[in-house]
Design a protein around this motif. Structure first.
Motif, PDB file in Angstrom:
ATOM      1  N   ARG A   1       0.840  -1.346   0.092  1.00  0.00           N
ATOM      2  CA  ARG A   1      -0.049   0.060   0.028  1.00  0.00           C
ATOM      3  C   ARG A   1       0.796   1.347   0.013  1.00  0.00           C
ATOM      4  O   ARG A   1       0.663   2.058  -0.745  1.00  0.00           O
ATOM      5  CB  ARG A   1      -0.860  -0.081   1.226  1.00  0.00           C
ATOM      6  CG  ARG A   1      -2.016  -1.011   1.177  1.00  0.00           C
ATOM      7  CD  ARG A   1      -2.972  -0.640   2.246  1.00  0.00           C
ATOM      8  NE  ARG A   1      -4.025  -1.846   2.428  1.00  0.00           N
ATOM      9  CZ  ARG A   1      -3.722  -2.699   3.581  1.00  0.00           C
ATOM     10  NH1 ARG A   1      -2.691  -2.578   4.226  1.00  0.00           N
ATOM     11  NH2 ARG A   1      -4.837  -3.643   3.452  1.00  0.00           N
ATOM     12  N   THR A   2       1.998   1.177   0.892  1.00  0.00           N
ATOM     13  CA  THR A   2       2.879   2.266   1.008  1.00  0.00           C
ATOM     14  C   THR A   2       3.628   2.915  -0.142  1.00  0.00           C
ATOM     15  O   THR A   2       3.500   3.896  -0.893  1.00  0.00           O
ATOM     16  CB  THR A   2       3.623   2.401   2.269  1.00  0.00           C
ATOM     17  OG1 THR A   2       2.872   2.070   3.324  1.00  0.00           O
ATOM     18  CG2 THR A   2       4.581   3.576   2.343  1.00  0.00           C
ATOM     19  N   LEU A   3       4.072   1.640  -0.836  1.00  0.00           N
ATOM     20  CA  LEU A   3       4.842   1.869  -2.244  1.00  0.00           C
ATOM     21  C   LEU A   3       3.803   2.243  -3.134  1.00  0.00           C
ATOM     22  O   LEU A   3       4.158   3.306  -4.117  1.00  0.00           O
ATOM     23  CB  LEU A   3       5.576   0.404  -2.480  1.00  0.00           C
ATOM     24  CG  LEU A   3       6.859   0.262  -1.674  1.00  0.00           C
ATOM     25  CD1 LEU A   3       7.009  -1.171  -1.986  1.00  0.00           C
ATOM     26  CD2 LEU A   3       7.936   1.093  -1.604  1.00  0.00           C
ATOM     27  N   ARG A   4       2.928   1.831  -3.305  1.00  0.00           N
ATOM     28  CA  ARG A   4       1.953   2.238  -4.429  1.00  0.00           C
ATOM     29  C   ARG A   4       1.455   3.674  -4.317  1.00  0.00           C
ATOM     30  O   ARG A   4       1.079   4.188  -5.359  1.00  0.00           O
ATOM     31  CB  ARG A   4       0.791   1.005  -4.587  1.00  0.00           C
ATOM     32  CG  ARG A   4       1.134  -0.315  -5.186  1.00  0.00           C
ATOM     33  CD  ARG A   4       1.935  -0.289  -6.343  1.00  0.00           C
ATOM     34  NE  ARG A   4       2.190  -1.674  -6.742  1.00  0.00           N
ATOM     35  CZ  ARG A   4       3.360  -2.211  -6.897  1.00  0.00           C
ATOM     36  NH1 ARG A   4       4.577  -1.520  -6.808  1.00  0.00           N
ATOM     37  NH2 ARG A   4       3.738  -3.353  -7.326  1.00  0.00           N
ATOM     38  N   ALA A   5       1.182   3.850  -2.998  1.00  0.00           N
ATOM     39  CA  ALA A   5       0.753   5.278  -2.715  1.00  0.00           C
ATOM     40  C   ALA A   5       1.702   6.308  -3.054  1.00  0.00           C
ATOM     41  O   ALA A   5       1.508   7.514  -3.387  1.00  0.00           O
ATOM     42  CB  ALA A   5       0.232   5.391  -1.297  1.00  0.00           C
ATOM     43  N   GLU A   6       2.959   5.904  -2.967  1.00  0.00           N
ATOM     44  CA  GLU A   6       4.218   6.846  -3.447  1.00  0.00           C
ATOM     45  C   GLU A   6       4.489   6.891  -5.018  1.00  0.00           C
ATOM     46  O   GLU A   6       5.278   7.637  -5.258  1.00  0.00           O
ATOM     47  CB  GLU A   6       5.381   6.345  -2.473  1.00  0.00           C
ATOM     48  CG  GLU A   6       5.264   6.600  -0.966  1.00  0.00           C
ATOM     49  CD  GLU A   6       6.360   5.855  -0.287  1.00  0.00           C
ATOM     50  OE1 GLU A   6       6.429   6.322   0.802  1.00  0.00           O
ATOM     51  OE2 GLU A   6       7.161   5.197  -0.706  1.00  0.00           O
ATOM     52  N   GLY A   7       3.664   5.944  -5.549  1.00  0.00           N
ATOM     53  CA  GLY A   7       3.869   5.802  -7.127  1.00  0.00           C
ATOM     54  C   GLY A   7       4.864   5.073  -7.500  1.00  0.00           C
ATOM     55  O   GLY A   7       5.357   5.003  -8.741  1.00  0.00           O
ATOM     56  N   ALA A   8       5.533   4.096  -6.567  1.00  0.00           N
ATOM     57  CA  ALA A   8       6.371   3.096  -7.098  1.00  0.00           C
ATOM     58  C   ALA A   8       5.612   2.041  -7.835  1.00  0.00           C
ATOM     59  O   ALA A   8       4.780   1.446  -7.319  1.00  0.00           O
ATOM     60  CB  ALA A   8       7.199   2.476  -5.804  1.00  0.00           C
TER      61      ALA A   8
END
Length: 234
Positions: A64-71
């Motif tokens: 969730r964190t990585l996808r929210a950061e655009g990774a």
């Protein structure tokens, strides 16, 4: 290519890292969710292998964190659970694939290869291409319009990382960590020096502009002019 495995079972983590290295990848490991997220956020990995159940931050929280950061780094989830709900939740969160533990080594290696192929890995003969530029990862050779580029090991690694992340902005820290490693004592300014070396070698081919400077951030490999070959002799 470089893979990060995040798994709290130390023996399984060592096994996964060994499998990846035997398959020819560079591999790093982390035993907690917090450490795994920190390493993943460095933007130096081509694939993430993440267990769902981790101390601290869970695997799903990492996704969730990585996808929210655009990774957009491809991510393979590992889970000891086989319920449909867990698997669907993981994929809906942003994971690209999953594997249920215990798993067969051959299946794990095949899933890794499939994800890397899907996300821009080399062709079967080792070629990675972008417009006029071709790098061969097996022979460690580079060329523009078929004309060889004589590159040192570090120059090749730097250009390959730019090429695999083409048209994406890469910070100096990302480039430095990927090519020179997280623990080296060399300063980050070495990135600027090697970008200069690469441009100098690309210039005779009329292709030095493909490495663009992003002011105060880093660099990006992007074609900004028509993709016509360098004119031959008149």
């Amino acid at each position: 290519m470089r893979v990060l495995a995040v798994e709290d079972d130390r023996r399984l983590l060592a096994t996964i890292v060994n499998i990846l290295r035997e398959e020819g990848y560079e591999a790093d490991g982390a035993e907690t969710g917090d450490d795994g997220l920190y390493l993943a956020q460095q933007g130096i990995y081509d694939l993430l292998v993440v267990d769902i159940m981790l101390p601290g931050m869970s695997g799903l929280d990492i996704v969730r964190t990585l996808r929210a950061e655009g990774a957009a780094t491809p991510l393979l989830l590992l889970t000891a659970k086989d319920s449909v709900e867990d698997l669907v939740r993981g994929l809906d969160t942003g994971a690209d694939d999953y594997l249920t533990k215990p798993f067969e080594i051959r299946e794990f290696a095949a899933r890794v290869r499939a994800l890397l192929r899907r996300h821009g890995a080399a062709e079967p003969n080792g070629d990675v291409r972008y417009n006029r530029l071709t790098l061969n990862t097996k022979k460690r050779e580079a060329a523009v319009d078929g004309e060889p580029l004589e590159l040192t090991h570090k120059e090749f690694e730097l250009l390959l990382f730019l090429l695999r992340n083409r048209e994406q902005i890469l910070t100096r820290d990302q480039l430095f960590s990927r090519v020179w490693g997280l623990d080296t004592e060399i300063g980050c300014n070495v990135v600027d020096v090697y970008i200069y070396y690469l441009r100098r070698k690309l210039k005779p081919h009329g292709y030095d502009h493909v490495i663009q400077t992003v002011r105060n951030v880093g660099y990006m490999l992007k074609e900004s002019r028509p993709c016509s070959p360098k004119p031959g002799p008149g």
